[in-house]
Design a protein around this motif. Structure first.
Motif, PDB file in Angstrom:
ATOM      1  N   LEU A   1      32.850  28.724  30.197  1.00 13.42           N
ATOM      2  CA  LEU A   1      32.508  30.015  29.597  1.00 13.42           C
ATOM      3  C   LEU A   1      31.980  30.985  30.654  1.00 13.42           C
ATOM      4  N   GLY A   2      31.091  30.485  31.522  1.00  7.46           N
ATOM      5  CA  GLY A   2      30.522  31.359  32.547  1.00  7.46           C
ATOM      6  C   GLY A   2      31.567  31.905  33.495  1.00  7.46           C
ATOM      7  N   ALA A   3      32.415  31.020  33.996  1.00  6.81           N
ATOM      8  CA  ALA A   3      33.462  31.457  34.932  1.00  6.81           C
ATOM      9  C   ALA A   3      34.498  32.335  34.235  1.00  6.81           C
ATOM     10  N   GLY A   4      34.843  31.974  32.987  1.00  9.42           N
ATOM     11  CA  GLY A   4      35.834  32.748  32.244  1.00  9.42           C
ATOM     12  C   GLY A   4      35.350  34.160  31.939  1.00  9.42           C
ATOM     13  N   ILE A   5      34.099  34.277  31.519  1.00  9.12           N
ATOM     14  CA  ILE A   5      33.538  35.594  31.206  1.00  9.12           C
ATOM     15  C   ILE A   5      33.396  36.423  32.482  1.00  9.12           C
ATOM     16  N   ALA A   6      33.002  35.778  33.580  1.00  7.73           N
ATOM     17  CA  ALA A   6      32.896  36.499  34.859  1.00  7.73           C
ATOM     18  C   ALA A   6      34.253  37.040  35.292  1.00  7.73           C
ATOM     19  N   HIS A   7      35.308  36.334  34.920  1.00 10.60           N
ATOM     20  CA  HIS A   7      36.669  36.754  35.301  1.00 10.60           C
ATOM     21  C   HIS A   7      37.214  37.845  34.391  1.00 10.60           C
ATOM     22  N   GLY A   8      37.080  37.662  33.073  1.00 14.88           N
ATOM     23  CA  GLY A   8      37.757  38.574  32.155  1.00 14.88           C
ATOM     24  C   GLY A   8      36.892  39.218  31.096  1.00 14.88           C
TER      25      GLY A   8
END
Length: 333
Positions: free
Chosen positions: A117-124
């Motif tokens: 979730l953290g990496a995904g939200i940081a990306h998109g």
């Protein structure tokens, strides 16, 4: 979306995912064997071998619904990039190492979900979050230990009533056998749910880099690799957490060990059938506490239980923060 990635980097990310799976087994070995070690039903070495065999045996008993949820039900599969996968894995592994060193039975599952979730939200941005899979996972954080607690308490009361006319020696012998069977079932359920989270990560990585196309399906080599990695991790132990699970929460015997393992198995097998990446740690911890509470409230060390619960609630935010941080570092290159 096809994100071009050099083959050595792809192999490195797959190896990192399998390293997380190994660490998952090491970190969560306590889930499967704490009760049999604490009651001295099996020696630590035999118990670890027993649990590792159960983890791998899940290959024949458990479907792949959880892998599908992790692969495309937490963060939109179309937005997954190698950098997101890297951030997610590092975030999860960081939290696992911290809690393992502290002897805290936190959830490897939720550490991975948090990292993703953290990496995904940081990306998109927040729009990439898939509400259905994420909401099921978050609800399970609360429900899995509660359901495990209730089932374990009910089993304690039911089996106590069923064996009320049986002598201590005969009942102890019966519960020894039942405890061993229930521990085997829990080991299988643990491997079946936990290894699939890594399967989902590797599979979505292969899709995002164009190495797989068509409908989402987990390749056989990924399935076997993940079950092998988690089994090898379980072989490596995790003794600090075993001490917390098996002795500090409440005192266990063969009767309560059987009830705890059986309750945990019900929760995890049920979650796997519904495709929910449940925490095997939460399930067995709630079950162990339930057996103690069935005897008397004072049989549970509530101060220890409260510290474990605090770790549960900060797992996803903490691993999400680290996942986002390491995703951000990849953008510098």
């Amino acid at each position: 979306m096809d994100h071009t990635l050099a083959l050595p980097l792809l192999i490195g990310l797959v190896a990192l995912a399998l390293a997380f799976d190994f660490l998952n087994g090491l970190h969560d070995a306590a889930n499967a064997i704490a009760t049999v070690v604490a009651t001295r039903l099996l020696s630590p070495v035999v118990a670890v071998l027993f649990a590792a065999a159960g983890n791998f045996a899940a290959y024949w008993f458990v479907g792949l619904h959880v892998a599908e949820t992790v692969g495309k039900g937490i963060v939109s599969a179309d937005t997954i990039t190698p950098a997101v996968v890297f951030g997610a894995l590092i975030g999860a592994m960081f939290w696992n190492v911290v809690t393992w060193l502290k002897g805290i039975p936190s959830s490897s599952s939720h550490a991975l979900i948090g990292g993703l979730l953290g990496a995904g939200i940081a990306h998109g941005g927040f729009g990439v979050v898939e509400s259905s899979g994420t909401s099921k996972t978050v609800i399970a954080i609360v429900l899995s230990p509660v359901i495990g607690f209730a089932i374990a308490m009910a089993l304690m009361l039911l089996t106590s009533w069923c064996f009320r006319g049986v002598g201590p020696r005969a009942s102890n012998g019966a519960f020894k056998s039942l405890h061993l069977i229930s521990s085997a079932a829990y080991s299988i359920s643990h491997g079946g749910n936990d290894a699939q989270k890594t399967m989902g990560i590797i599979t979505v990585l292969l899709y995002s880099t164009g190495h797989l196309t068509g409908d989402f399906a987990v390749p056989e080599w990924v399935v076997l690799s993940c079950y092998t990695a988690i089994a090898l991790g379980t072989l490596s132990g995790g003794w600090k957490i075993i001490k917390t699970m098996g002795t500090r929460l409440t005192k266990l015997n063969h009767h309560s060990g059987f009830c705890a393992s059986t309750a945990g198995s019900f929760v995890v097998f049920g979650a796997s059938a519904m495709g929910i990446p449940v925490s095997t740690t939460h399930a067995i911890t709630g079950s162990v506490v339930g057996t103690g509470a069935a005897r008397r409230s004072s049989a549970v060390r509530w101060s220890v239980a409260s510290r474990v619960i605090v770790a549960w609630f900060i797992t996803i935010p903490a691993s999400a923060f680290v996942g986002a941080l390491f995703y951000g570092l990849t953008t510098l290159f």
